[in-house]
Structure formats: structure tokens, C-alpha cells
Design a protein around this motif. Structure first.
Motif, PDB file in Angstrom:
ATOM      1  N   ASP A  24      37.993  56.124  33.358  1.00 16.99           N
ATOM      2  CA  ASP A  24      38.764  54.880  33.156  1.00 16.99           C
ATOM      3  C   ASP A  24      39.397  54.847  31.768  1.00 16.99           C
ATOM      4  OD1 ASP A  24      38.215  53.873  35.659  1.00 16.99           O
ATOM      5  OD2 ASP A  24      36.470  52.718  35.015  1.00 16.99           O
ATOM      6  N   TRP A  28      43.507  55.039  30.904  1.00 23.04           N
ATOM      7  CA  TRP A  28      44.191  53.950  30.187  1.00 23.04           C
ATOM      8  C   TRP A  28      44.850  54.453  28.911  1.00 23.04           C
ATOM      9  CZ3 TRP A  28      44.990  48.558  30.672  1.00 23.04           C
ATOM     10  CH2 TRP A  28      44.660  48.050  31.929  1.00 23.04           C
ATOM     11  N   SER A 174      37.369  48.899  36.464  1.00 19.98           N
ATOM     12  CA  SER A 174      38.607  48.401  37.066  1.00 19.98           C
ATOM     13  C   SER A 174      38.516  48.727  38.551  1.00 19.98           C
ATOM     14  CB  SER A 174      39.834  49.054  36.426  1.00 19.98           C
ATOM     15  OG  SER A 174      39.807  50.444  36.614  1.00 19.98           O
ATOM     16  N   PRO A 176      39.799  49.260  42.374  1.00 15.57           N
ATOM     17  CA  PRO A 176      41.072  49.732  42.945  1.00 15.57           C
ATOM     18  C   PRO A 176      41.872  48.557  43.514  1.00 15.57           C
ATOM     19  CG  PRO A 176      39.200  50.403  44.318  1.00 15.57           C
ATOM     20  CD  PRO A 176      38.628  49.781  43.085  1.00 15.57           C
ATOM     21  N   ASP A 177      43.182  48.723  43.627  1.00 15.21           N
ATOM     22  CA  ASP A 177      44.036  47.640  44.131  1.00 15.21           C
ATOM     23  C   ASP A 177      43.689  47.283  45.566  1.00 15.21           C
ATOM     24  OD1 ASP A 177      45.379  47.596  41.716  1.00 15.21           O
ATOM     25  OD2 ASP A 177      46.817  49.124  42.357  1.00 15.21           O
ATOM     26  N   ARG A 178      43.359  48.309  46.343  1.00 12.12           N
ATOM     27  CA  ARG A 178      43.077  48.044  47.765  1.00 12.12           C
ATOM     28  C   ARG A 178      41.650  48.448  48.114  1.00 12.12           C
ATOM     29  NH1 ARG A 178      46.517  51.131  51.216  1.00 12.12           N
ATOM     30  NH2 ARG A 178      45.572  50.007  52.951  1.00 12.12           N
ATOM     31  N   ASN A 257      35.274  56.680  48.875  1.00 16.22           N
ATOM     32  CA  ASN A 257      35.762  55.288  48.873  1.00 16.22           C
ATOM     33  C   ASN A 257      34.573  54.346  48.704  1.00 16.22           C
ATOM     34  OD1 ASN A 257      34.744  56.100  51.340  1.00 16.22           O
ATOM     35  ND2 ASN A 257      36.031  54.719  52.532  1.00 16.22           N
ATOM     36  N   TYR A 259      33.859  51.749  47.021  1.00 16.45           N
ATOM     37  CA  TYR A 259      34.012  50.290  47.028  1.00 16.45           C
ATOM     38  C   TYR A 259      34.205  49.732  48.440  1.00 16.45           C
ATOM     39  CZ  TYR A 259      34.315  50.490  41.933  1.00 16.45           C
ATOM     40  OH  TYR A 259      34.029  50.693  40.607  1.00 16.45           O
ATOM     41  N   ARG A 345      34.644  38.646  34.900  1.00 13.45           N
ATOM     42  CA  ARG A 345      35.973  38.366  34.334  1.00 13.45           C
ATOM     43  C   ARG A 345      35.916  38.132  32.830  1.00 13.45           C
ATOM     44  NH1 ARG A 345      37.306  35.833  39.649  1.00 13.45           N
ATOM     45  NH2 ARG A 345      36.326  33.878  38.971  1.00 13.45           N
ATOM     46  N   ARG A 349      35.831  43.231  31.903  1.00  9.03           N
ATOM     47  CA  ARG A 349      37.139  43.717  32.351  1.00  9.03           C
ATOM     48  C   ARG A 349      37.573  44.915  31.506  1.00  9.03           C
ATOM     49  NH1 ARG A 349      40.178  40.417  35.714  1.00  9.03           N
ATOM     50  NH2 ARG A 349      42.052  41.426  34.948  1.00  9.03           N
TER      51      ARG A 349
END
Length: 363
Positions: A24, A28, A174, A176-178, A257, A259, A345, A349
Motif C-alpha cells: 500500500d 501510494w 485501503s 478495493p473499489d469493488r 479476493n 475481501y 474512518r 485510513r
């Protein structure tokens, strides 16, 4: 104009918690800095890093990388004799390519990094420290700890083992988006997540699950035996069969996968055998809105805060009591879910981690 050029170094090319955190950070920093990775041989970590278009330097395999963490005293390393060769190899890359920061991520990398720093004094050495050590390994790391320019500790529990001051920077994740939650059988699904290893305490989970009979509670062990713990995996499978728990506990193994499976759980239990330096899976659970029950050991209390349930070390009855409480009290369940999301949050993060580490690198 001073250009920061970072060489990240880890001795493990596998993709467990510490390497996922490193991945990660590298990903970044790749947006705004010149970054590369150096690591032994081929493995999952170098694969995912190369997929991001980031250069990876490969260290020739060496017996040094196989010394067990607990056995890492000063003598073991002197005998290995290889250390100088590896440090020389890394130093030559630093000189040739103009790196000015060496960022180490694992214990053997910290030791070799210290030797590189002694040869290559202009390079800024940062240890990102992720372990709680005991005995001679702790003595060795304390002896060397005055060589790096900065030590980042992933928790106060990690920081406490050092004689010198370190900077506490909590891990972050972070998502994943999906995420496509996998539908798993069971009315109430409890996950136990992490690499299969004795210290991770999967056997404690089996002990907890023995107490549930025909109440729709199903346990899932998610993770693979990535560090030569195949015999422990076999012991877990044998114990599940001997106790007649095949319908109550399923071992899902390693999943890419992760998550998608993780998000299918209603609850996470985390009961490691040894001092937990951080507990990345706890933060992942909070981020996914999954309540956590853990026993209070190492850094777990500082990570969970008031957003989960803590029990005494190996108090199986207390864990079962709280599982039943969460099964029947939906308002309490929802409160914990919300607290976990809020804590993720506010504290865990990835943007916060990157900002803090960037400050250390540039400071």
C-alpha cells in the motif's frame, strides 16, 4: 533540487500482512516519488509490485533469509557470513542508481539495512518495525537500533520494546473499489482471518466453536499456510474432524479476493497465541462494518479502542457469551458495527498513514 529516491527492502517476497501494508505504501508513494523494491527471488509481492510498473531488484537467494526470527541473535548472523555480501550488493545498487532513502520492512531487512548504512552513510535509513520480539532477537535489534535515522513502530506495543525513541505510526488499509460478498452457508457466520500459523491462534477458534451446537453459527478460517506451517494446517483439519465439527468450521484457505469472503462474515474473532504487534485483520473487519471480539494481548486494545469486545487471554467462555449476545441483541450489534466504521474512518485510513510516513521521509 533534492529528489527523494526510495529503495524499499523486505526479506520476504510473500504477501502476508506486513508485505500488504508495504505494498500500500509503495503504491501510494509511486504517484509522487521515485520508488523501487529490492527483495529475494520470485514471489507474490514482487509480482504485484511489478504489475504497478515499479522496478524490482532481486537479491540472489541466501540462507540468511531462512534464519527463524526467534533465533536471530548476534552470533547467528556473524556465522551466516553472507550478510556482508548482501549488504554490499544493496550498497552498489544504491550508489549506481542514486537512491537516498533505504526503507526496510522486515527484521532481517533491518539488520542488513543497518550494515548498508554503515557503508553508505549518505543514505537515510528508515526501519518500519512490525514485530514484538523476545530474548536475543530483541537484544540484537536494540543494539542495532541506534544506526537507523528513524524507526517507525506500528503500535505503542511495538515501540515499548526499544530503548530509543521511535515514531508510532499505525498501519492503515485501503479497501478495493469493488467488493462482491461471497454468500457462505450459515445463519451467523464467524470469521477467523490471517495466515495459518501457530502464533495466529486458529486452534483457539476451534475451542470457541466447540460450544455452539445447532444454532446456525458457522465458523470460517480464511488464510493459507504461507510460512512453512503446513503441519499446523493438517493438525487443525485433524482436530476439526476428531471433534466432529466438520459442519461447524470450514477452512477456506488462501483467497486472492480476500475481501469478497471477509465481507460475507457477520463477526470476526481474533485470538493470537503471542503478543499481537498490530492486528491488521481487526482494522479490515472494522472497515467492512464487521464487529470484532478479540482477547486483550499486545496492541489489540490500542487498535480496537472502544469499537469492539475485548476478553481476557484465552477466555473461551467469555467469547461464546458475547457471540450469543450479538446473536440476540441487534441494537448492540449495530452499535458495534457503527463504532468500528467510525474508528476505521478516524484512525486507520490510508491517507493518514501516507501523510505521516511522507513527513518522516522528507523530515
Amino acid at each position: 533540487d533534492y529528489m527523494v529516491k526510495i529503495l524499499f527492502f523486505t526479506h520476504s517476497n510473500k504477501l502476508s500482512g506486513g508485505e500488504r501494508s508495504l505494498f500500500d505504501i509503495i503504491r501510494w508513494f509511486n504517484r509522487s516519488m521515485d520508488v523501487s523494491l529490492i527483495t529475494p527471488g520470485e514471489g507474490r509481492l514482487s509480482e504485484v509490485i511489478e504489475r504497478e510498473g515499479i522496478s524490482v531488484y532481486k537479491i540472489p537467494p541466501s540462507p540468511v533469509f531462512n534464519i527463524r526470527r526467534e533465533r536471530m541473535g548476534i552470533r547467528d548472523f556473524v556465522n551466516a557470513g553472507e550478510l556482508g555480501r548482501i549488504a554490499g550488493f544493496i550498497s552498489s545498487i544504491i550508489h549506481r542508481e542514486g537512491f537516498n532513502v533505504l526503507y526496510t520492512n522486515s527484521q532481517k531487512a533491518h539488520v542488513i539495512g543497518a550494515l548498508v548504512k554503515l557503508r553508505t552513510t549518505h543514505v537515510k535509513l528508515i526501519w518500519h518495525f512490525r514485530d514484538i520480539l523476545e530474548g536475543k532477537a530483541r537484544l540484537l535489534m536494540n543494539a542495532l537500533s541506534f544506526i537507523p535515522d528513524t524507526i517507525i513502530s506500528i503500535s505503542k506495543a511495538v515501540d515499548r520494546q526499544f530503548l530509543r525513541k521511535t515514531k508510532v505510526v499505525y498501519n492503515a488499509i485501503s479497501l478495493p473499489d469493488r467488493i462482491k460478498p461471497v454468500k457462505l452457508p450459515g445463519k451467523f457466520k464467524i470469521g477467523y482471518v490471517g495466515q495459518i500459523a501457530r502464533w495466529k491462534g486458529q486452534m483457539n477458534f476451534i475451542r470457541v466453536m466447540e460450544g455452539f451446537k445447532d444454532d446456525g453459527v458457522v465458523g470460517y478460517i480464511l488464510g493459507g499456510a504461507i510460512f512453512e506451517e503446513q503441519d499446523y494446517l493438517e493438525l487443525l483439519e485433524k482436530t476439526i474432524i476428531e471433534k466432529g465439527l466438520e459442519k461447524k468450521i470450514k477452512i477456506l484457505g488462501w483467497r486472492d479476493n480476500v475481501y469478497d469472503y471477509f465481507s460475507g462474515f457477520d463477526l470476526l474473532i481474533h485470538m493470537p497465541e503471542k503478543l499481537e504487534p498490530f492486528g491488521r485483520v481487526i482494522v479490515e473487519a472494522m472497515a467492512l462494518g464487521i464487529p470484532v471480539i478479540a482477547h486483550d494481548i499486545g496492541a489489540i486494545k490500542e487498535v480496537v479502542g472502544d469499537a469492539g469486545i475485548l476478553v481476557n487471554f484465552k477466555d473461551y467462555d467469555a467469547v461464546r457469551y458475547h457471540v450469543k449476545q450479538l446473536l440476540t441483541d441487534m441494537a448492540f450489534y449495530e452499535t458495534l458495527r457503527e463504532k468500528g466504521l467510525k474508528r476505521y474512518r478516524e484512525v486507520f485510513r490510508i491517507e493518514r498513514l501516507i501523510k505521516e510516513v511522507k513527513g518522516i521521509i522528507e523530515g
